[in-house]
Motif scaffolding. Structure first.
Motif, PDB file in Angstrom:
ATOM      1  N   VAL A  63       0.780  -1.159   0.007  1.00 30.03           N
ATOM      2  CA  VAL A  63      -0.070  -0.091  -0.059  1.00 30.03           C
ATOM      3  C   VAL A  63       0.877   1.242  -0.027  1.00 30.03           C
ATOM      4  CG1 VAL A  63      -2.040  -0.972   1.140  1.00 30.03           C
ATOM      5  CG2 VAL A  63      -0.232  -0.005   2.573  1.00 30.03           C
ATOM      6  N   GLY A  64       2.144   1.239   0.136  1.00 30.04           N
ATOM      7  CA  GLY A  64       3.303   2.487   0.348  1.00 30.04           C
ATOM      8  C   GLY A  64       3.564   2.738  -1.133  1.00 30.04           C
ATOM      9  N   ARG A  65       4.596   3.374  -1.345  1.00 29.72           N
ATOM     10  CA  ARG A  65       4.985   3.910  -2.738  1.00 29.72           C
ATOM     11  C   ARG A  65       5.207   2.730  -3.694  1.00 29.72           C
ATOM     12  NH1 ARG A  65      10.055   6.819  -2.954  1.00 29.72           N
ATOM     13  NH2 ARG A  65       9.633   7.544  -5.111  1.00 29.72           N
ATOM     14  N   ALA A  66       5.742   1.571  -3.286  1.00 33.12           N
ATOM     15  CA  ALA A  66       6.170   0.683  -4.096  1.00 33.12           C
ATOM     16  C   ALA A  66       4.520   0.001  -4.616  1.00 33.12           C
ATOM     17  CB  ALA A  66       6.986  -0.419  -3.330  1.00 33.12           C
ATOM     18  N   GLY A  67       3.939  -0.137  -3.536  1.00 31.27           N
ATOM     19  CA  GLY A  67       2.484  -0.545  -3.945  1.00 31.27           C
ATOM     20  C   GLY A  67       1.511   0.316  -4.901  1.00 31.27           C
ATOM     21  N   LYS A  68       1.968   1.566  -4.801  1.00 28.90           N
ATOM     22  CA  LYS A  68       1.124   2.411  -5.714  1.00 28.90           C
ATOM     23  C   LYS A  68       1.715   2.094  -7.172  1.00 28.90           C
ATOM     24  CE  LYS A  68      -1.280   4.890  -2.938  1.00 28.90           C
ATOM     25  NZ  LYS A  68      -1.658   3.748  -2.257  1.00 28.90           N
ATOM     26  N   LEU A  69       3.010   1.732  -7.197  1.00 31.09           N
ATOM     27  CA  LEU A  69       3.765   1.438  -8.566  1.00 31.09           C
ATOM     28  C   LEU A  69       3.111   0.170  -8.904  1.00 31.09           C
ATOM     29  CD1 LEU A  69       5.688   2.123 -11.092  1.00 31.09           C
ATOM     30  CD2 LEU A  69       7.419   1.330  -9.609  1.00 31.09           C
ATOM     31  N   LEU A  70       2.950  -0.731  -8.150  1.00 29.55           N
ATOM     32  CA  LEU A  70       2.497  -2.183  -8.472  1.00 29.55           C
ATOM     33  C   LEU A  70       1.108  -1.882  -9.195  1.00 29.55           C
ATOM     34  CD1 LEU A  70       3.223  -5.094  -8.084  1.00 29.55           C
ATOM     35  CD2 LEU A  70       1.895  -5.199  -5.912  1.00 29.55           C
ATOM     36  N   ASP A  71       0.332  -1.205  -8.347  1.00 34.29           N
ATOM     37  CA  ASP A  71      -1.043  -0.810  -8.781  1.00 34.29           C
ATOM     38  C   ASP A  71      -1.232  -0.390 -10.303  1.00 34.29           C
ATOM     39  OD1 ASP A  71      -2.146  -1.455  -6.452  1.00 34.29           O
ATOM     40  OD2 ASP A  71      -2.492   0.653  -5.671  1.00 34.29           O
ATOM     41  N   ARG A  72      -0.103   0.479 -10.698  1.00 36.65           N
ATOM     42  CA  ARG A  72       0.063   1.144 -12.072  1.00 36.65           C
ATOM     43  C   ARG A  72       0.497  -0.275 -12.993  1.00 36.65           C
ATOM     44  NH1 ARG A  72       2.963   5.571 -10.317  1.00 36.65           N
ATOM     45  NH2 ARG A  72       4.296   5.567 -11.861  1.00 36.65           N
ATOM     46  N   ILE A  73       1.465  -1.007 -12.520  1.00 34.98           N
ATOM     47  CA  ILE A  73       1.825  -2.251 -13.353  1.00 34.98           C
ATOM     48  C   ILE A  73       0.484  -3.282 -13.714  1.00 34.98           C
ATOM     49  CG2 ILE A  73       3.263  -4.189 -13.581  1.00 34.98           C
ATOM     50  CD1 ILE A  73       5.271  -2.625 -11.734  1.00 34.98           C
ATOM     51  N   VAL A  74      -0.303  -3.255 -12.620  1.00 33.91           N
ATOM     52  CA  VAL A  74      -1.618  -4.188 -12.600  1.00 33.91           C
ATOM     53  C   VAL A  74      -2.473  -3.575 -13.513  1.00 33.91           C
ATOM     54  CG1 VAL A  74      -3.524  -5.077 -11.383  1.00 33.91           C
ATOM     55  CG2 VAL A  74      -1.218  -5.197 -10.235  1.00 33.91           C
ATOM     56  N   ALA A  75      -2.631  -2.170 -13.392  1.00 32.60           N
ATOM     57  CA  ALA A  75      -3.509  -1.516 -14.423  1.00 32.60           C
ATOM     58  C   ALA A  75      -3.267  -1.802 -15.756  1.00 32.60           C
ATOM     59  CB  ALA A  75      -3.944  -0.084 -14.039  1.00 32.60           C
ATOM     60  N   ALA A  76      -1.989  -1.593 -15.858  1.00 33.04           N
ATOM     61  CA  ALA A  76      -1.080  -1.704 -17.422  1.00 33.04           C
ATOM     62  C   ALA A  76      -1.455  -3.259 -18.090  1.00 33.04           C
ATOM     63  CB  ALA A  76       0.315  -1.462 -17.512  1.00 33.04           C
ATOM     64  N   CYS A  77      -1.736  -4.287 -17.181  1.00 30.23           N
ATOM     65  CA  CYS A  77      -1.670  -5.413 -17.546  1.00 30.23           C
ATOM     66  C   CYS A  77      -3.423  -5.775 -17.646  1.00 30.23           C
ATOM     67  CB  CYS A  77      -1.304  -6.488 -16.634  1.00 30.23           C
ATOM     68  SG  CYS A  77       0.457  -6.499 -16.472  1.00 30.23           S
ATOM     69  N   ASN A  78      -4.014  -4.498 -17.540  1.00 34.51           N
ATOM     70  CA  ASN A  78      -5.461  -4.788 -17.622  1.00 34.51           C
ATOM     71  C   ASN A  78      -6.024  -5.876 -16.580  1.00 34.51           C
ATOM     72  OD1 ASN A  78      -5.720  -3.389 -19.995  1.00 34.51           O
ATOM     73  ND2 ASN A  78      -5.206  -4.818 -21.536  1.00 34.51           N
ATOM     74  N   LEU A  79      -5.400  -5.756 -15.553  1.00 33.05           N
ATOM     75  CA  LEU A  79      -5.955  -6.784 -14.290  1.00 33.05           C
ATOM     76  C   LEU A  79      -6.412  -5.497 -13.259  1.00 33.05           C
ATOM     77  CD1 LEU A  79      -2.889  -9.154 -14.028  1.00 33.05           C
ATOM     78  CD2 LEU A  79      -5.079  -9.794 -14.544  1.00 33.05           C
ATOM     79  N   LYS A  80      -7.362  -6.249 -12.232  1.00 32.58           N
ATOM     80  CA  LYS A  80      -7.500  -5.457 -11.238  1.00 32.58           C
ATOM     81  C   LYS A  80      -6.817  -6.161 -10.069  1.00 32.58           C
ATOM     82  CE  LYS A  80     -12.076  -3.863 -12.844  1.00 32.58           C
ATOM     83  NZ  LYS A  80     -12.000  -4.384 -14.195  1.00 32.58           N
ATOM     84  N   ARG A  81      -6.620  -5.281  -9.123  1.00 35.32           N
ATOM     85  CA  ARG A  81      -6.134  -5.548  -7.826  1.00 35.32           C
ATOM     86  C   ARG A  81      -6.895  -6.677  -7.371  1.00 35.32           C
ATOM     87  NH1 ARG A  81      -1.777  -3.188  -3.774  1.00 35.32           N
ATOM     88  NH2 ARG A  81      -2.803  -3.904  -1.760  1.00 35.32           N
ATOM     89  N   GLU A  82      -8.041  -6.590  -7.206  1.00 31.57           N
ATOM     90  CA  GLU A  82      -9.079  -7.340  -6.338  1.00 31.57           C
ATOM     91  C   GLU A  82      -9.018  -8.773  -6.955  1.00 31.57           C
ATOM     92  OE1 GLU A  82      -9.365  -3.836  -6.772  1.00 31.57           O
ATOM     93  OE2 GLU A  82     -10.860  -4.589  -7.896  1.00 31.57           O
ATOM     94  N   GLU A  83      -8.668  -9.054  -8.508  1.00 33.75           N
ATOM     95  CA  GLU A  83      -8.658 -10.327  -8.964  1.00 33.75           C
ATOM     96  C   GLU A  83      -7.413 -11.147  -8.624  1.00 33.75           C
ATOM     97  OE1 GLU A  83      -9.468 -10.316 -13.600  1.00 33.75           O
ATOM     98  OE2 GLU A  83      -8.755  -8.106 -13.276  1.00 33.75           O
ATOM     99  N   ILE A  84      -6.212 -10.415  -8.173  1.00 30.99           N
ATOM    100  CA  ILE A  84      -5.132 -11.103  -7.819  1.00 30.99           C
ATOM    101  C   ILE A  84      -5.037 -11.472  -6.449  1.00 30.99           C
ATOM    102  CG2 ILE A  84      -2.504 -10.572  -7.848  1.00 30.99           C
ATOM    103  CD1 ILE A  84      -3.155  -8.531  -9.675  1.00 30.99           C
ATOM    104  N   TYR A  85      -4.136 -12.524  -6.025  1.00 28.50           N
ATOM    105  CA  TYR A  85      -3.973 -12.419  -4.444  1.00 28.50           C
ATOM    106  C   TYR A  85      -2.461 -12.093  -4.276  1.00 28.50           C
ATOM    107  CZ  TYR A  85      -4.178 -14.236   0.199  1.00 28.50           C
ATOM    108  OH  TYR A  85      -4.105 -14.324   1.663  1.00 28.50           O
ATOM    109  N   ILE A  86      -2.432 -11.096  -3.283  1.00 31.02           N
ATOM    110  CA  ILE A  86      -1.066 -10.630  -2.867  1.00 31.02           C
ATOM    111  C   ILE A  86      -0.685 -10.929  -1.529  1.00 31.02           C
ATOM    112  CG2 ILE A  86       0.117  -8.396  -2.983  1.00 31.02           C
ATOM    113  CD1 ILE A  86      -1.980  -7.150  -4.639  1.00 31.02           C
ATOM    114  N   CYS A  87       0.479 -11.412  -1.341  1.00 34.58           N
ATOM    115  CA  CYS A  87       1.124 -11.794  -0.005  1.00 34.58           C
ATOM    116  C   CYS A  87       2.684 -11.429  -0.119  1.00 34.58           C
ATOM    117  CB  CYS A  87       0.613 -13.008   0.640  1.00 34.58           C
ATOM    118  SG  CYS A  87       1.402 -14.341  -0.387  1.00 34.58           S
TER     119      CYS A  87
END
Ligand code: URA
Ligand code: URA
Length: 192
Positions: A63-87
């Motif tokens: 959820v921090g800075r790295a997480g915001k970048l991860l969110d942009r990468i996820v969006a660029a893959c046409n995925l939604k964060r809720e579709e993935i499982y993250i740990c």
């Protein structure tokens, strides 16, 4: 337990994690454990390193800075964060964000393996060297682990650079994008 849903099984495991004191130092210094979030039946699972300060505060991975970048990468893959499982490899923040020790990673492995078994993803992406080396038991440099699939149980595992590394070294974003195109193509999705 056998007829419990993946969501129910994750919830039970998350309760064990919240009470865990295997790593004495981490159990004393954490604000809370950071178990994992997302679709309990995701076909893709992300594995990062360990919670940082923002994750320790909120209880959610990335959820921090790295997480915001991860969110942009996820969006660029046409995925939604809720579709993935993250740990992560660890469920507690190492003080000062130091690297997880081998003992800490070993202590937390049962939980990681439990999450993988319950979610049962087709694909796992290891973000960064700590995730890749720990999950796969590899000593190879992360740069050499990119661009191919490994196996972990039933899942195909791909490794790429950590979003925190991309924040320090933006030119490597191109490599991560190549890695994601490689993974998504195998999943039957062409990205441009
Ligand atoms: N970095 C990680 O590896 N995991 C997180 O959850 C946050 C930052
Ligand atoms: N070194 C790391 O430890 N992780 C990366 O993602 C890249 C370089």
């Amino acid at each position: 337990m056998s007829d419990a849903s993946p969501a129910e099984r994750l919830k039970a495991l998350s309760g064990c994690v919240a009470a865990c004191t295997r790593c004495e130092e981490l159990a004393q210094t954490r604000t809370q454990t950071v178990f994992g979030v997302g679709n309990p039946e995701a076909s893709i699972m992300f594995v990062g390193e360990a919670p940082g300060a923002d994750e320790d505060r909120t209880g959610e991975p990335f959820v921090g800075r790295a997480g915001k970048l991860l969110d942009r990468i996820v969006a660029a893959c046409n995925l939604k964060r809720e579709e993935i499982y993250i740990c992560n490899i660890l469920r507690c923040r190492p003080p000062g964000n130091r690297n997880p020790s081998p003992e800490e990673a070993a202590n937390c492995r049962e939980y990681l393996d439990g999450q993988i078994e319950i979610v049962d993803p087709d694909y796992i992406i290891c973000w960064g060297s700590v995730a890749a080396k720990n999950l796969l038991g590899s000593k190879e440099a992360i740069g050499r682990m990119r661009g191919k699939f490994y196996e972990y149980g039933r899942a195909k595992v791909a490794c790429t650079y950590h979003p925190s590394y991309l924040l320090r070294n933006p030119p490597a974003k191109k490599d991560v994008w190549d890695d994601l195109k490689f993974i998504m193509r195998d999943m039957g999705v062409e990205l441009d």
